[in-house]
Design an enzyme around this catalytic site. Sequence first.
Site, PDB file in Angstrom:
ATOM      1  N   TYR A   1       0.839  -1.206   0.000  1.00 27.62           N
ATOM      2  CA  TYR A   1       0.000   0.000   0.000  1.00 27.62           C
ATOM      3  C   TYR A   1       0.874   1.255   0.000  1.00 27.62           C
ATOM      4  O   TYR A   1       0.667   2.161  -0.809  1.00 27.62           O
ATOM      5  CB  TYR A   1      -0.908  -0.014   1.222  1.00 27.62           C
ATOM      6  CG  TYR A   1      -1.891   1.131   1.276  1.00 27.62           C
ATOM      7  CD1 TYR A   1      -3.003   1.167   0.447  1.00 27.62           C
ATOM      8  CD2 TYR A   1      -1.720   2.182   2.185  1.00 27.62           C
ATOM      9  CE1 TYR A   1      -3.915   2.196   0.506  1.00 27.62           C
ATOM     10  CE2 TYR A   1      -2.631   3.223   2.256  1.00 27.62           C
ATOM     11  CZ  TYR A   1      -3.726   3.230   1.407  1.00 27.62           C
ATOM     12  OH  TYR A   1      -4.625   4.270   1.459  1.00 27.62           O
ATOM     13  N   GLY A   2       1.857   1.301   0.896  1.00 25.69           N
ATOM     14  CA  GLY A   2       2.706   2.485   0.974  1.00 25.69           C
ATOM     15  C   GLY A   2       3.473   2.734  -0.307  1.00 25.69           C
ATOM     16  O   GLY A   2       3.549   3.869  -0.795  1.00 25.69           O
ATOM     17  N   VAL A   3       4.047   1.691  -0.879  1.00 28.14           N
ATOM     18  CA  VAL A   3       4.805   1.842  -2.125  1.00 28.14           C
ATOM     19  C   VAL A   3       3.888   2.325  -3.249  1.00 28.14           C
ATOM     20  O   VAL A   3       4.237   3.226  -4.024  1.00 28.14           O
ATOM     21  CB  VAL A   3       5.487   0.518  -2.502  1.00 28.14           C
ATOM     22  CG1 VAL A   3       6.024   0.566  -3.931  1.00 28.14           C
ATOM     23  CG2 VAL A   3       6.624   0.211  -1.537  1.00 28.14           C
TER      24      VAL A   3
ATOM     25  N   ARG B   1     -13.722   5.841   8.279  1.00 26.92           N
ATOM     26  CA  ARG B   1     -14.614   4.727   8.604  1.00 26.92           C
ATOM     27  C   ARG B   1     -15.349   4.239   7.356  1.00 26.92           C
ATOM     28  O   ARG B   1     -16.506   4.590   7.089  1.00 26.92           O
ATOM     29  CB  ARG B   1     -15.628   5.141   9.680  1.00 26.92           C
ATOM     30  CG  ARG B   1     -15.030   5.308  11.056  1.00 26.92           C
ATOM     31  CD  ARG B   1     -16.095   5.463  12.139  1.00 26.92           C
ATOM     32  NE  ARG B   1     -16.885   6.660  11.973  1.00 26.92           N
ATOM     33  CZ  ARG B   1     -16.532   7.869  12.417  1.00 26.92           C
ATOM     34  NH1 ARG B   1     -15.378   8.039  13.064  1.00 26.92           N
ATOM     35  NH2 ARG B   1     -17.315   8.908  12.227  1.00 26.92           N
TER      36      ARG B   1
END
Length: 231
Positions: free
Chosen positions: A155-157, A188
């Site tokens: 996700y971060g990459v 949420r």
Amino acid sequence: MNREQDRTALVTGANRGIGLETVRRLVLAGLDVVLAARDPARGRDAARTLGSPRVRVEKLDVTDATSVAACAERLADDGIAVDVLVNNAGIYPTDGLFSLDEDTMVRALDVNLMGAFRTCRAFCPGMARRGYGRVVNVSSGLGALTGNVPSPAAYGVSKAALNALTLVVSAAVPETVKVNAVCPGWVRTDMGGRGAPTSVEQGADTVTWLALLPDSGPTGGFFRDRARIDW
């Protein structure tokens, strides 16, 4: 007449969460909105909750270049020009680096990065020709190189790469086309979970603000809560 009444927005991954709330807000602002979803049945169900004739549902799978091109062609055939593009579709794999398999990494990049690349390639040239456009890439602070990066790994990459794409696209179009990234926060949604501190309405606020920027607004930036943040 409000200028927004002449504009059309397209929001990807728009059948729920931040995407659907962004559609709702853009309709209230006076835009026609294309609610794009991988599953058109779910898209139609979502559109019915809005009850607006200004919402058009389109099948669009951002991982499929043919699907993106077909959507763009259908809109063009109906005389619809996309003035605002919100790249909201995304996935959130939570695997750590050493438990992460290659397929998951490729999938994250395909959805979170290449999906936005495909839609920008389809719709940004028309914005440039017409001299007006707004592109909002829904990113994350987890992809900021100056912060808690990049975690979770895939996700971060993928979000760091999306931030880089934001700069690349903003440099490739005239300044009349505003291209920005946004961190909506931990929201949420089905992705963020029930324990997230930020409501869907709060998460969609800066997304919508960037989609409706005035001509004097910023481009090539990364924002949270309507304020510029570090990459």
